[in-house]
Write an enzyme that holds these catalytic residues in place. Structure first.
Site, PDB file in Angstrom:
ATOM      1  N   TRP A 179       0.835  -1.208   0.000  1.00  0.00           N
ATOM      2  CA  TRP A 179       0.000   0.000   0.000  1.00  0.00           C
ATOM      3  C   TRP A 179       0.869   1.258   0.000  1.00  0.00           C
ATOM      4  O   TRP A 179       0.568   2.249  -0.670  1.00  0.00           O
ATOM      5  CB  TRP A 179      -0.908  -0.003   1.236  1.00  0.00           C
ATOM      6  N   HIS A 180       1.981   1.193   0.758  1.00  0.00           N
ATOM      7  CA  HIS A 180       2.823   2.388   0.856  1.00  0.00           C
ATOM      8  C   HIS A 180       3.520   2.721  -0.451  1.00  0.00           C
ATOM      9  O   HIS A 180       3.819   3.886  -0.716  1.00  0.00           O
ATOM     10  CB  HIS A 180       3.859   2.215   1.966  1.00  0.00           C
ATOM     11  N   GLY A 181       3.827   1.715  -1.249  1.00  0.00           N
ATOM     12  CA  GLY A 181       4.497   2.043  -2.497  1.00  0.00           C
ATOM     13  C   GLY A 181       4.707   0.828  -3.363  1.00  0.00           C
ATOM     14  O   GLY A 181       4.802  -0.300  -2.868  1.00  0.00           O
TER      15      GLY A 181
END
Lengths: 416, 540
Positions: free
Chosen positions: B346-348
């Site tokens: 989700w973060h990257g």
């Protein structure tokens, strides 16, 4: 306890009052020389924080100074020449040092030259060239940095439409930023410091950063620190420079300088800056010296071809000035006379150079380069190098044993 | 439009707030409509095409939610189908824009395939918005929402203070507030909002941003394969941890403050995570709304399903002293690692984020294991707390800093190189100028193998000093929520019953001293606006 409405009112008033106070302080102290506010002893006489904003500071200062002679170049020029040097003849005064530290040195010099000439009144332009800047192609710069948007003219000579906006931004950022406030406070505090750095209204700077470091750490450490940087620089550029084919880059920028000077009837002097022999020896031992000689020959040809009235001086050699001995490790007392470290010389040597190019010194340092004498000059420098390599006791760093002769009875050879 | 831009602070926010308050005097509906329109403008400002990407997604989700609302009571099969369709739709939407290139790259890396990577426009805040929309659909299907209109839903998704980087909010905590909001100027809310915003602005511009010049070159060198000495590696690791801490904490304060000016309280998202004494504690303090989402919508359903399955099979489940290894592995390790893997992704879209998520997943498992085993070694919980508080804090802090190297590095190789530097594989150096001034201590350092290097002494000292000051602020001072605790700065936040002495002294209230003091903080932030810098979390 006041209610939230009174709180908001007091908060808003405080923001406005404190903001106004910040404006007044920054205007009075003028840490970046943007406004030309009179210098107040004990408050703003010295401008130590203009150093980190030299392009901003000098671009406003040069407009106020209205110089007849302007010096252009990168950090050695910024640091090594005083506009108040006694060697400047009266006919060339007032002098302004427009040297700007930083990258894109050659094209930055052209941009500052264009700006100074656009002010009117400039009769002499002296451009100090750093040989290392001809080993990396700067390429055609079509973009402008924020610092360059404040120039009066664009590169094609037309009026710069970005200037009004940038000047407004400069004023705002010099009056209403935290950075300016911190620098104003720092300026006031450092008025009472020992050997505080100062940027004068004529663009000259004191050598305080280096002199303070030399006092604290000794000259050897200054040389050693910079040498480690230079070693990396030579290593990084080794294959690129060695395998370069054709004319060395960035000469088109010098050609533009010549044409700009001609177009505005400005007397142009080009000067190849000196480096300490330790720095030059790295290039020699890395087998790159032929490129240095190539540069001198090509610049001499360019000036002869395009620059009637332009003079090209060369101070890049292994003469006794540049081969000045470096104090031993641990010796923190002995000071050098001419150099701070391998690539930055002192204003004492700057004085010699000014005297030489203005015709007031004996010819034991530097020479005017022409296509006719460049081979002879290169041979002389080779001989000087051999003397330095054999007598200075300089020990090259690992990986730089290079192409020096096995013993000093054998002439040193460089690849052709 | 950045919160820390002239345009936002001097134009957008004052105009939107003034019109909102003025409209609220006449009609609340008009005020909320204005707020929705302004939020859409805020979203479009950055890249107008974003609106054309997000608007259809909002409409589809609204239609699905309406369908769920109608079917949830009597047609569970259809409800399930609609819900799964909605989740798949949103994940595909996110996956296409954010992960398509990454997965194509992975396939290229693994199988030598020649998929051509295309330049896709990544809609701003897509990760946050997607999670919010999924949570809404799940809540509607579960009957946790009441009636809603398209304007309600659009405002919930687009409300500009939390639109780009959270907190990730639930419909059930936002809409009741909009329904009861007066939509008129409220001096207390505005005062609290300005205080939160000013603290956040100062954190971002005065504390976080200056660290980038210290951190960036070292990480760039590591990415280029250049080894770093132990001192430089720790400066980079600590520097980035503090940079992202103050950056994200600053952003969250600003988001909370802006929402409060409109009479809305956003949920807590940040609560001094660096003070955590365990990794579990860390995730209860860092990006709280994300942890809440991941726990509620990923960890719990997986864990619950697996538990039910094991129970049906008559196998032991997780919990208590009798937890078996297989129950621990299947019911805790698996859901935890999977959840944190999702968190990383989700973060990257990158290997380093995945590795970061997995690392935190494993750290959480170790933490849970220790919780299970600790009573056997140290049965008295109170004395354990007393003696192990400091070591637990240091261990947690070290683990967070170590893992954060992955978060900042652009390559796994670069992260490994920096880790090697952190454990001293490339020696320990101190700038020669500093070394020379240490007098007799220099000989001691030399005996320990610490050697001088020709690096800048002043930059080294500046970095060390800056990191020390920021560590003090992060670890020793009360946080914004605690300072403003009396005024419920975040939804449902309650200050500690027995606040520390410093917290009592610094407690914010609308008095003259705070008015002038806050004006100084506000002005310091405003005067630092010259150089725009994006929030680190906006890229997610």
């Amino acid at each position: 306890m006041p209610g939230p409405v009174r709180f908001l009112r007091l908060w808003a008033i405080s923001v406005v009052v404190l903001g106004a106070l910040v404006v007044v302080v920054n205007l009075v102290v003028d840490p970046y020389l943007v406004f030309g506010t009179p210098r107040l002893p004990g408050i703003s006489a010295l401008k130590p924080n203009a150093r980190d904003h030299s392009m901003l500071s000098k671009t406003y200062a040069v407009a106020r100074a209205r110089p007849v002679t302007v010096l252009f170049g990168s950090s050695p020029t910024y640091l090594g020449f005083s506009a108040q040097d006694p060697a400047w003849p009266a006919s060339m005064k007032p002098v302004f040092n427009y040297g700007i530290p930083g990258g894109y040195a050659t094209s930055a010099s052209l941009d500052t030259m264009r700006e100074a000439i656009a002010l009117g009144g400039v009769k002499n332009a002296i451009v100090f060239l750093d040989f290392q800047n001809f080993f990396i192609a700067e390429g055609p710069r079509t973009w402008w940095t924020e610092n360059e948007r404040r120039y009066r003219t664009q590169r094609d000579g037309t009026a710069n439409p970005y200037r009004p906006l940038q000047v407004t931004a400069d004023m705002t950022l010099s009056l209403l930023t935290m950075r300016a406030l911190v620098d104003s406070a720092d300026t006031v505090l450092r008025q009472f410091g020992r050997d505080t750095l100062n940027l004068a209204d004529d663009g000259s700077t004191t050598e305080s950063d280096f002199s303070n470091a030399a006092r604290a750490d000794g000259m050897h450490d200054l040389f050693a620190q910079k040498e480690s940087f230079e070693i990396e620089r030579v290593r990084r550029g080794l294959s690129r420079v060695r395998n370069w084919t054709g004319p060395l880059p960035n000469q088109d920028i010098v050609l533009d300088m010549i044409r700009l000077a001609k177009a505005h009837d400005v007397r142009l002097t080009l000067v190849i800056l000196p480096h300490h022999a330790q720095a030059l020896e790295l290039y020699w031992r890395a087998g790159l010296w032929p490129r240095v000689e190539q540069l001198k020959a090509e610049l001499a040809d360019l000036v002869a071809r395009e620059g009637s009235g332009v003079v090209l001086w060369d101070f890049l050699d292994f003469s006794s000035y540049n081969a000045e001995p470096v104090p031993s490790p641990g010796d923190r007392k002995t000071q050098t006379q001419w150099f701070w470290e391998p690539t930055h010389f002192k204003q004492t040597l700057g004085h010699i150079i000014i005297a030489r190019i203005t015709g007031a010194a004996t010819p034991d340092f530097g020479a005017i380069l022409t296509p006719a004498n460049v081979a002879e000059r290169n041979a002389l420098v080779r001989a000087q190098q051999r003397v330095f390599a054999c007598t200075s006791g300089y020990k090259p760093p690992a990986g730089f044993s290079g192409t020096v002769g096995d013993d000093c009875g054998t002439p040193a050879k460089q690849p052709s | 439009m950045l919160f820390n831009s002239y345009t936002f602070i001097f134009f957008f926010l004052p105009v939107v707030a003034a019109v909102f308050w003025a409209a609220g005097q006449r009609s609340k509906e008009m005020a909320l409509l204005w707020l929705t329109a302004a939020s859409l403008l805020f979203y479009a400002w950055w890249r107008p095409v974003n609106v054309f990407l997000i608007a259809p997604s909002i409409l589809v989700n609204f239609a699905l939610a309406r369908g769920l609302e109608r079917t949830r009571d009597d047609r569970p099969g259809l409800t399930r189908l609609l819900l799964v369709s909605g989740i798949v739709f949103n994940l595909c939407f996110l996956g296409y824009f954010k992960y398509l290139n990454f997965f194509a790259g992975v396939v290229n890396d693994m199988f030598g395939a020649g998929y051509v990577l295309t330049q896709l426009i990544l809609p701003l805040g897509i990760s946050f918005i997607t999670f919010q929309k999924i949570a809404f659909l799940v809540d509607v299907a579960a009957g946790r929402t009441d009636r809603f209109t398209i304007r309600d839903y659009a405002l919930f998704v687009l409300f500009f203070p939390q639109l780009i980087a959270g907190p990730i909010v639930h419909y059930r905590e936002m809409m009741p507030q909009f329904r009861v909001a007066s939509c008129r100027f409220d001096a207390t809310d505005t005062s609290v909002g300005i205080a939160l915003f000013s603290f956040g602005l100062a954190k971002k511009l005065l504390l976080a941003d200056p660290l980038s010049t210290i951190v960036q070159p070292i990480y760039a060198q590591s990415a280029a394969g250049l080894p770093q000495s132990m001192t430089d590696a720790w400066i980079a690791a600590l520097g980035f941890t503090l940079q992202i801490y103050f950056d994200f904490s600053g952003y969250t304060d600003m988001a909370l403050g802006i929402a409060r000016m409109f009479g809305i309280k956003l949920p807590m998202n940040f609560n001094s995570p660096l003070k955590a004494t365990s990794i579990i504690d860390f995730w209860l303090r860092w990006h709280v709304s994300l942890t809440r989402f991941l726990t509620a919508y990923i960890y719990n359903p997986i864990s619950l399903a697996l538990t039910r399955r094991r129970m049906a099979q008559g196998k032991p489940v997780f919990g208590g002293k009798n937890t078996t290894a297989s129950a621990f592995l299947i019911l805790l390790v698996m859901p935890t690692v999977l959840t944190m893997l999702v968190s990383g992704i989700w973060h990257g879209a990158g290997y380093t984020y995945i590795a970061w998520g997995l690392m935190h997943g494993l750290l959480l498992c170790v933490n849970h294991l220790w919780r299970l085993l600790r009573p056997r070694f140290w049965p008295h919980a109170a004395s354990y707390q007393r003696w192990f508080r400091l070591p637990a804090f240091l261990l947690t802090f070290g683990a967070v800093v170590f893992a954060m190297v992955l978060f900042r590095s652009t390559t796994i190789g670069g992260a490994f190189l920096l880790w090697k530097g952190m454990v001293g594989a490339f020696g320990i150096t101190v700038p020669a100028a500093v070394f020379a001034r240490l007098g007799d201590a220099a000989a001691w350092l030399a005996a320990l193998g610490i050697v001088p290097a020709w690096t800048s002494g002043s930059l080294f000292l500046e970095a060390v000093l800056r990191i020390a000051v920021l560590l003090f602020i992060a670890l020793a001072l009360p946080n914004t929520l605690e300072i403003l605790g009396r005024y419920e700065p975040a939804l449902g936040y309650r200050p500690p019953k027995n606040p520390a002495w410093l917290q009592q002294r610094l407690a914010w209230q609308p008095n003259s001293a705070w008015a002038v003091g806050l004006a100084g903080i506000s002005l310091a932030g405003l005067l630092s606006l010259g150089q725009l810098s994006e929030f680190l979390y906006w890229q997610f």
